[in-house]
Design a protein around this motif. Structure first.
Motif, short mmCIF file in Angstrom:
data_model
loop_
_atom_site.label_atom_id
_atom_site.label_comp_id
_atom_site.label_asym_id
_atom_site.label_seq_id
_atom_site.Cartn_x
_atom_site.Cartn_y
_atom_site.Cartn_z
N LYS A 8 0.81 -1.22 0.00
CA LYS A 8 0.00 0.00 0.00
C LYS A 8 0.84 1.27 0.00
O LYS A 8 0.47 2.27 -0.62
N TRP A 9 1.98 1.26 0.68
CA TRP A 9 2.71 2.51 0.88
C TRP A 9 3.97 2.66 0.05
O TRP A 9 4.53 3.76 -0.02
N PRO A 12 3.60 5.40 -2.97
CA PRO A 12 3.48 6.78 -2.46
C PRO A 12 4.76 7.28 -1.79
O PRO A 12 5.15 8.44 -1.97
N ARG A 67 9.84 13.60 -5.76
CA ARG A 67 9.47 15.01 -5.93
C ARG A 67 10.57 15.95 -5.44
O ARG A 67 10.86 16.95 -6.08
N LEU A 73 2.12 12.30 3.62
CA LEU A 73 1.29 11.11 3.40
C LEU A 73 0.47 10.78 4.65
O LEU A 73 0.94 10.99 5.76
N GLY A 129 7.19 8.07 -4.47
CA GLY A 129 6.78 9.32 -5.10
C GLY A 129 7.16 10.53 -4.28
O GLY A 129 7.57 11.56 -4.82
N ALA A 130 7.02 10.44 -2.97
CA ALA A 130 7.41 11.55 -2.09
C ALA A 130 8.91 11.81 -2.19
O ALA A 130 9.35 12.96 -2.13
#
Length: 127
Positions: free
Chosen positions: A30-31, A34, A41, A54, A37-38
């Protein structure tokens, strides 16, 4: 040698299938995406900034980052300050994974409408 944080269920697979499925298990968490992605960036990111970005618990963020670090996708650096400052960034391996994920996401955007239509037709029982 440390034990894996998350158990991966690839023991039953033929040897030539394990590498790909092993990574799919990591990415299917699930994580994982993300958190990756963090990191993409902003390059190098503090733990607290990822946590703020998040809706993730501190424990789950720690476990996810440890798994990514263990797989060589993320590099962790601790700075001797009070309080200690910890920063994370993608490794070269992690950056190449993100290139593949961008292709996958682009495929999802390109095919989204057609997939939604296929689902609608299937759910309606029509062909």
């Amino acid at each position: 040698m440390s034990k894996p944080i998350f158990k991966r269920h690839t023991d039953h697979m033929p040897d030539d299938c394990r590498p790909g499925f092993d990574m799919l298990y990591v990415l299917g968490d699930k994580w994982t995406v993300p958190v990756l992605g963090a990191l993409t960036r902003d390059g190098r990111v503090r733990f607290s900034d990822i946590e703020k970005a998040l809706p993730i618990s501190q424990r789950m963020l720690t476990l996810t980052l440890r798994t990514l670090e263990r797989d060589g996708l993320v590099q962790r650096e601790v700075f001797a300050s009070v309080p200690p400052r910890v920063e994370y960034e993608l490794t070269e391996r992690g950056r190449t994974l993100m290139d593949s994920l961008r292709d996958f996401v682009a495929w999802g955007f390109a095919n989204h409408d057609a997939i939604q239509e296929s689902r609608r037709q299937f759910d309606d029982g029509s062909d």
